[in-house]
Every structure is written in structure tokens, then in C-alpha cells.
Write a protein that holds these residues in place. Structure first.
Motif, PDB file in Angstrom:
ATOM      1  N   HIS A   1      16.620  11.866  28.700  1.00 33.33           N
ATOM      2  CA  HIS A   1      15.875  12.436  27.580  1.00 33.33           C
ATOM      3  C   HIS A   1      16.575  13.634  26.938  1.00 33.33           C
ATOM      4  O   HIS A   1      16.293  13.968  25.785  1.00 33.33           O
TER       5      HIS A   1
ATOM      6  N   ALA B   1      15.728  14.809  23.152  1.00 34.44           N
ATOM      7  CA  ALA B   1      14.518  15.631  23.213  1.00 34.44           C
ATOM      8  C   ALA B   1      14.659  16.878  22.344  1.00 34.44           C
ATOM      9  O   ALA B   1      15.770  17.296  21.995  1.00 34.44           O
TER      10      ALA B   1
ATOM     11  N   HIS C   1       9.590  15.471  24.413  1.00 31.97           N
ATOM     12  CA  HIS C   1      10.000  14.258  23.717  1.00 31.97           C
ATOM     13  C   HIS C   1       8.775  13.386  23.511  1.00 31.97           C
ATOM     14  O   HIS C   1       7.785  13.502  24.226  1.00 31.97           O
TER      15      HIS C   1
END
Length: 182
Positions: free
Chosen positions: A56, A60, A80
Motif C-alpha cells: 500500500h 497510499a 488508502h
């Protein structure tokens, strides 16, 4: 007594949103976020380095807390968006503040800044909705603290489900609904 109050005045600081993927400054600022996380999660708390940076991080939204005027990074948080069948929510993750700065309540500042970002993002991308859902996996209990569940409750998060293992530590799923009409 007055000296004690003076010690609680936070140093000059700022919270910035790390620019999005593709921006020329993103890599350096994201690296600062990751280094603060490593200092807390890996060095201080003993989590494995290999789980700290994940899939992520590249996409993110990261917020970086840093001192002024030095720009020394001392805290971070990220979020995210998670798409599920027919709905979506935001995942709050990786909230850390370096130990020597925790008594200034910078964790609170980071969560509130992230909530503001989530609300702005949802208003601009979700269409006509009144609430937005945020989920986090809070450390439940550690040998050196009571965990973060009580901390997140202060922001309206509620426990959902049972404790579960994440990276070798007990965690609790916490959910908050933020109003977009306030």
C-alpha cells in the motif's frame, strides 16, 4: 507548576500531505515517513522489518509530521481507500510518533489531519454521501502499554469483531463513521 505547563507546549511543527505518486518530491518524503515507522515499529517495538513496508505504501496517502524550522520528521500516518463489493472505506494505518515527542499529543493531531483529508477526498470522489467509513487495526495490548484501542475510542472509533493476530501481536478492528455534512 508553571514549568510543567511550559514543558507541554509543543515545538513548532507542521503536518504535510506527501505528494501523490509521480510527483518529484514524493520519494524523498515517503522515505522520511518509512524511516520514522521503522524507528518506532521495528527498532522500538520489535516488529519485523519485512512487514513494515507493504504493497500500500506506493499509492497510499501519507501525512508527515515534522519539526520547524529543521524539517526533522517525527511522526506519520497513512490512509488508502479499499474498494469492496458495492462500497468502499478508508483504511487508517501506520500511525507513529517518535517516543520523545508523544507527550505533545501529536498522535491526536495526525489522526485529526487524516480525518480532514479523508472527508475532503470523499466529498470530491464519492458523490452524494453523508458519512464516510474509516477502519483501522489497533494494537490491542503490548507489554509496554495498554495498546491503542482507548486512543482511537476518543475519535469515535468502535471495536468490531474479536481480537486477531497481525504481525505477531493482538489487534482490534476499529471502525468510525465521519460525517460529511458537518
Amino acid at each position: 507548576m508553571a514549568d510543567e505547563a511550559v514543558l507541554r507546549v509543543p515545538p513548532a511543527h507542521e503536518i504535510i500531505i506527501v505528494p501523490p505518486p509521480g510527483h518529484e518530491e514524493r520519494h524523498a518524503l515517503l522515505e522520511q515517513c518509512i524511516q520514522v515507522r521503522i524507528a518506532v515499529f521495528v527498532t522500538e517495538q520489535g516488529f519485523p522489518l519485512e512487514v513494515e513496508v507493504d504493497e500500500h505504501d506506493p499509492t497510499a496517502t501519507h501525512l508527515l509530521l515534522r519539526l520547524l524550522p529543521s524539517l526533522q520528521p517525527i511522526g506519520t500516518i497513512r490512509a488508502h481507500q479499499v474498494e469492496t463489493a458495492g462500497s468502499s472505506y478508508y483504511k487508517l494505518a501506520r500511525l507513529v510518533v517518535l517516543k520523545e515527542y508523544r507527550h505533545y499529543k501529536f498522535g491526536r493531531s495526525l489522526v485529526l489531519a487524516l480525518h480532514n483529508w479523508v472527508k475532503d477526498h470523499a466529498r470530491n470522489s464519492e458523490g452524494e454521501i453523508d458519512f464516510v467509513k474509516i477502519v483501522c487495526h489497533s494494537q490491542a495490548v503490548r507489554a509496554d502499554s495498554a495498546g491503542a484501542v482507548a486512543f482511537y475510542r476518543k475519535f469515535g472509533y468502535e471495536e468490531e469483531g474479536d481480537l486477531f493476530d497481525e504481525d505477531g501481536e493482538p489487534h482490534q478492528k476499529m471502525v468510525a463513521w465521519l460525517s460529511l455534512t458537518e
